[in-house]
Design a protein around this motif. Sequence first.
Motif: not given
Ligand SMILES: *[C@@H]1O[C@H](CO)[C@@H](O)[C@H](O)[C@H]1NC(C)=O
Length: 814
Positions: A449-451, A543-548
Amino acid sequence: MKGKLCILMRFFFLHASFFTLVLGSNVSYDGRSLIIDGQRKLLISASIHYPRSVPAMWPGLVKAAKEGGVDVIETYVFWNGHELSPGNYYFGGRFNLVKFAKIVQQAGMYLILRIGPFVAAEWNYGGVPVWLHYIPGTVFRTYNEPFMVENEYGYYESSYGEGGKKYAQWAAKMAVAQNTGVPWIMCQQWDAPDPVIDTCNSFYCDQFKPTSPNRPKIWTENWPGWFKTFGGRDPHRPAEDVAYAVARFFQKGGSVHNYYMYHGGTNFGRTAGGPFITTSYDYDAPIDEYGLPRLPKWGHLKELHKAIKLCESVLLNGKSVNISLGPSVEADVYTDSSGACAAFIANVDDKNDKTVEFRNASYHLPAWSVSILPDCKNVVFNTAKVTSHVNVVAMVPEKLRQLGKHVKWDVFKENAGIWGQADFVKNGFVDHINTTKDTTDYLWQTTSILVDENEEFLKKGSKPVLLIESKGHALHAFVNLEYQGTGTGNGTHSPFNFTNPVSLRAGKNEIALLSLAVGLPTAGPFYEFVGAGVTSVKIKGLNNGTIDLSSHAWSYKIGVQGEHLQIYQEDGLNNVKWTSSSKPPKRQPLTWYKAIVDAPPGDEPVGLDMLHMGKGLAWLNGEEIGRYWPRISEFKKEDCVQECDYRGKFDPDKCDTGCGEPTQKWYHVPRSWFKPSGNILVFFEEKGGDPTKIRFVRREVSGACALVAEDYPSVRFHSQGDDKVENNKNTPLAHVMCPGDTIISAIKFASFGNPSGTCGSYLKGDCHDPNSNTVVEKACLNKKECAIDLTEENFKTNLCPGLSRKLAVEAICR
Ligand SMILES: *[C@@H]1O[C@H](CO)[C@@H](O)[C@H](O)[C@H]1NC(C)=O
Ligand SMILES: *[C@@H]1O[C@H](CO)[C@@H](O)[C@H](O)[C@H]1NC(C)=O
Ligand SMILES: *[C@@H]1O[C@H](CO)[C@@H](O)[C@H](O)[C@H]1NC(C)=O
Ligand SMILES: *[C@@H]1O[C@H](CO)[C@@H](O)[C@H](O)[C@H]1NC(C)=O
Ligand SMILES: *[C@@H]1O[C@H](CO)[C@@H](O)[C@H](O)[C@H]1NC(C)=O
Ligand SMILES: *[C@@H]1O[C@H](CO)[C@@H](O)[C@H](O)[C@H]1NC(C)=O
Ligand SMILES: *[C@@H]1O[C@H](CO)[C@@H](O)[C@H](O)[C@H]1NC(C)=O
């Protein structure tokens, strides 16, 4: 109730062909017993599974069973140990069934072969080869052409509907058509068609009745203990209760009885079923995992067998009546035309002792006990009065010559992720077992994953949380090559959630999961379809909450590299570059260790103490010791017992110990695997441990005890030699015996009076004969064994009037 159901569901079933080694013998049966060459037989049988020990142990195990009063050895046949891939057969080493059968024959014993092929038995995949599942169209345990084999099917038949019924009938017909010349049995099979005999598997089978009066009453599995799981507890079944169950069975017309297990042994390599069955399959059996008699259980049952055999002729050829001798007390009296008479008197009350009149004599029966009177007069055995000697057994750590400070270690570190090329890349998850096909416990799966560098957690210095859901059985998580933690199901439930803070950095992060199988399911309807492995991966706290990450592209690799290159085998040792070190790394995950060790001196059985390691696999000289995992039992103190009351119905959780302790600390390494020196010990540590703390331990018998009370059966057998050697003084004997070549070198404790405690920790009571030590020393010192009379000449007559006195002895063996 769910737990109870599971316990019932693990039992096994079918196809035991009887006595195939009684060459030329004519084996038939009627409603009372098996009949061998025209003679009725009352048979004591003992399960010893050949691959759960090693050929060098077989003669000793069979001999110990014979000395214990056993007539028959029973074993399953383990298909997946014999046909490693389709058409590729193996009958060598621990799987040399023919050699095992010959050892039984040479001992003059019978053999019951439970050919399976499905066996359950806490054995990986119930004994069925995993490759069979991948032959298209195969469904196990139903009327299905590619399958068609069975064991202990009655519990499951209805789950398979019409196919189940048709299948059970087909299996029975097929077996009988083989014309083996010996009867067939089906365990727990209520609709077994003639001439197949349906039999009982349970903790108690006195109330069991075969479905036809023309079939003898056979008990195929009496469990003298229970198996253990990593993270579970140590089950124990008291000798008094095992003996009670056996005596009740013969009292009520039984004629063949089998201990499952008599020697449980070891699940070497990856043969343990699961998930989570331990490498030890000790089972609290009469012979322990290491091949030593477990006392007093082994000795108590030996005396029970003798008592029953004294009644054999009248039991099998006579007539019986049952008589109530009062509430909860029942006598079954067998008589024949020659005037012979034998009686079993049972007190089935689980709390109160009883005194009853029988044929003008008075008998005292402890609660939950059976007295055996081979002449309807003298009690030769009571199931609750344990007169057997006891041994002081200890695991003695070996001096560090073998392992530890002065050993040179070679170390090979695995990559924390895919090694070499990935086997495949897929969006989402795969089933663990379908993917490895059980060629290994291990399956790597990685993604990245990219942070973003603007992530809040980076500024705050906090950690996001990794959330993984898995169907089982365990996993280790790594991020950027760093070990993060381990998730696992518990002993009763394999799905688990892993929730762990993880260290992420700005930019690309590698997530690597090592998914683990810890033994495949062994039984249950459709068990071959039960899956394992990761089903969801998320990261919380961004920042986006929870990512799956579940639908990400995942790279997969089956197995770990050292295993693939077989670096635990002599041929494969040089397939990697080992780093030599006198100080091996500690707490380092994914590490192979290799050390050259001497054999521990002496001839006692050997264990490997892995308490300070994490989890992994171990080998000696290429032989597979098996999975090690000193996982702490998750049970609370109150889920275990301090003392076990033998009275009342037993269940596997009744007398547990080991709550909060490591489930398995010692791993059996058979003596025959050692050379005098230059032995190669290799292990693969998954999560990190301290290899300098590994020790060999010797299972040593250092002492012998006896505890006998005045009111114990007065007509007693001698421990050695033939049956019916009686103590003509009609007083109880305290019998002390040292093992092997050792003799009684000192008396550590002796008290005639009211001593308390157990072997190793006896205490004097307020009633104590000061002559105790002198009397016992005179009888025992410098002898291998001795028997002390509780008679008037030996001890003070008038000591503590009104008290039933006892004698406790602890001797040191040298
Ligand atoms: C976070 O959300 C933004 C906007 O929806 C999106 O462009 C970005 O890729 C998301 N980041 C991750 C790590 O999922
Ligand atoms: C075997 O024994 C049974 C019963 O004892 C008898 O009926 C039968 O004829 C015998 N069979 C043979 C082949 O001797
Ligand atoms: C004797 O056995 C019969 C048949 O099993 C049983 O019904 C009866 O209760 C028994 N009698 C006593 C006194 O236990
Ligand atoms: C018990 O005693 C009675 C009366 O003394 C006697 O008639 C009977 O035969 C005795 N029974 C046995 C089994 O000894
Ligand atoms: C095992 O896990 C299951 C499900 O999480 C839970 O219900 C059960 O109580 C656990 N058992 C023990 C002994 O911790
Ligand atoms: C794991 O978490 C999911 C989602 O919260 C939940 O539905 C599931 O029951 C949990 N499983 C276990 C074994 O605790
Ligand atoms: C494993 O694969 C078979 C097909 O070979 C499939 O029927 C089965 O459902 C799969 N099991 C799991 C748990 O995914």
